[in-house]
Structures are given as structure tokens and as C-alpha cells.
Scaffold this active site. Sequence first.
Site, PDB file in Angstrom:
ATOM      1  N   GLU A  22     -11.095 -20.823  56.891  1.00 16.89           N
ATOM      2  CA  GLU A  22     -11.765 -19.528  56.725  1.00 16.89           C
ATOM      3  C   GLU A  22     -12.379 -19.400  55.341  1.00 16.89           C
ATOM      4  O   GLU A  22     -13.463 -18.834  55.197  1.00 16.89           O
ATOM      5  CB  GLU A  22     -10.776 -18.386  56.966  1.00 16.89           C
ATOM      6  CG  GLU A  22     -10.292 -18.288  58.396  1.00 16.89           C
ATOM      7  CD  GLU A  22      -9.325 -17.156  58.588  1.00 16.89           C
ATOM      8  OE1 GLU A  22      -9.730 -16.125  59.158  1.00 16.89           O
ATOM      9  OE2 GLU A  22      -8.162 -17.302  58.159  1.00 16.89           O
ATOM     10  N   GLU A  73      -7.588  -6.177  54.533  1.00 19.35           N
ATOM     11  CA  GLU A  73      -7.025  -4.952  53.988  1.00 19.35           C
ATOM     12  C   GLU A  73      -7.203  -4.905  52.469  1.00 19.35           C
ATOM     13  O   GLU A  73      -7.504  -3.856  51.900  1.00 19.35           O
ATOM     14  CB  GLU A  73      -5.526  -4.850  54.316  1.00 19.35           C
ATOM     15  CG  GLU A  73      -5.221  -4.684  55.786  1.00 19.35           C
ATOM     16  CD  GLU A  73      -5.027  -5.996  56.543  1.00 19.35           C
ATOM     17  OE1 GLU A  73      -5.650  -7.029  56.167  1.00 19.35           O
ATOM     18  OE2 GLU A  73      -4.264  -5.995  57.520  1.00 19.35           O
ATOM     19  N   LYS A  99     -14.251  -8.783  61.116  1.00 17.29           N
ATOM     20  CA  LYS A  99     -14.470 -10.236  61.056  1.00 17.29           C
ATOM     21  C   LYS A  99     -15.037 -10.631  62.408  1.00 17.29           C
ATOM     22  O   LYS A  99     -14.376 -10.470  63.441  1.00 17.29           O
ATOM     23  CB  LYS A  99     -13.155 -10.965  60.780  1.00 17.29           C
ATOM     24  CG  LYS A  99     -13.321 -12.461  60.619  1.00 17.29           C
ATOM     25  CD  LYS A  99     -11.988 -13.170  60.414  1.00 17.29           C
ATOM     26  CE  LYS A  99     -11.473 -12.916  59.015  1.00 17.29           C
ATOM     27  NZ  LYS A  99     -10.340 -13.816  58.666  1.00 17.29           N
TER      28      LYS A  99
END
Length: 119
Positions: A22, A73, A99
Site C-alpha cells: 500500500e 483515521e 480508499k
Amino acid sequence: MTSKILLENLKIYAYHGVLPEETLIGTYYILNVEVHADLWKAVGTDDLNDTINYAEINDIIHEEMKIPSNLMEHVAGRILKKITKKFPQVSFLKIKITKTNPPMPGEMDGVSVQIEFQS
């Protein structure tokens, strides 16, 4: 009297996540931001100094999205803190980060995190 400024479906490529791929590959994120404040003075004056400059909010979002984080977050919290510090007249702020291609099975539009602030 309360007014709203909405930044809708802001699409940014970024590198957030707990998995190594990622932060290496990245993906698109969609951000929606809702700001409440008393903007009635600007209605009469037509002066940028009497409102909240949404271009500056956009800049804050882009700056914070450039900083890789494990969690959405955390990114949303940083954006919230910077906006409320820059514009203390904000009475309510909602940030939603989606996302678009989370690394998990199943077909979906994305996974979202939403946080809200109210003074």
C-alpha cells in the site's frame, strides 16, 4: 446563522496503509469535507477575508495526503486539526476519506473512514 462549504469527491493518489504494498504502490482516495461556519458577513461584503477560503482547505488536504500513514483515521485527524486551527470560526467539520482499492477480497467502491468535529 450557519452556512456550509462542501468539498466533494476530491480524488487524490496517495500511499496510506499498513501493508508494504500500500505504501509502495498507492491508490486513489476520495475525500469529502463539510465545513459549517457563520459566513453571512461575506454574503454582504463579497470579501474573501469574511469567509473561509476553500482553496486553503484544499491545500491542507493535499499537504496531509502526501504524508504516508498507516491509518486513514490518522490522516483524517491531521486534516481536521489543521483546518480547525487555521479557521477557528468553524463550528462543525466532517471529513470522509475513502480508499478506492483496499487490498482485500470482494468487489466494492471502497472503504471509508469518517470523523466529525463540533465546537
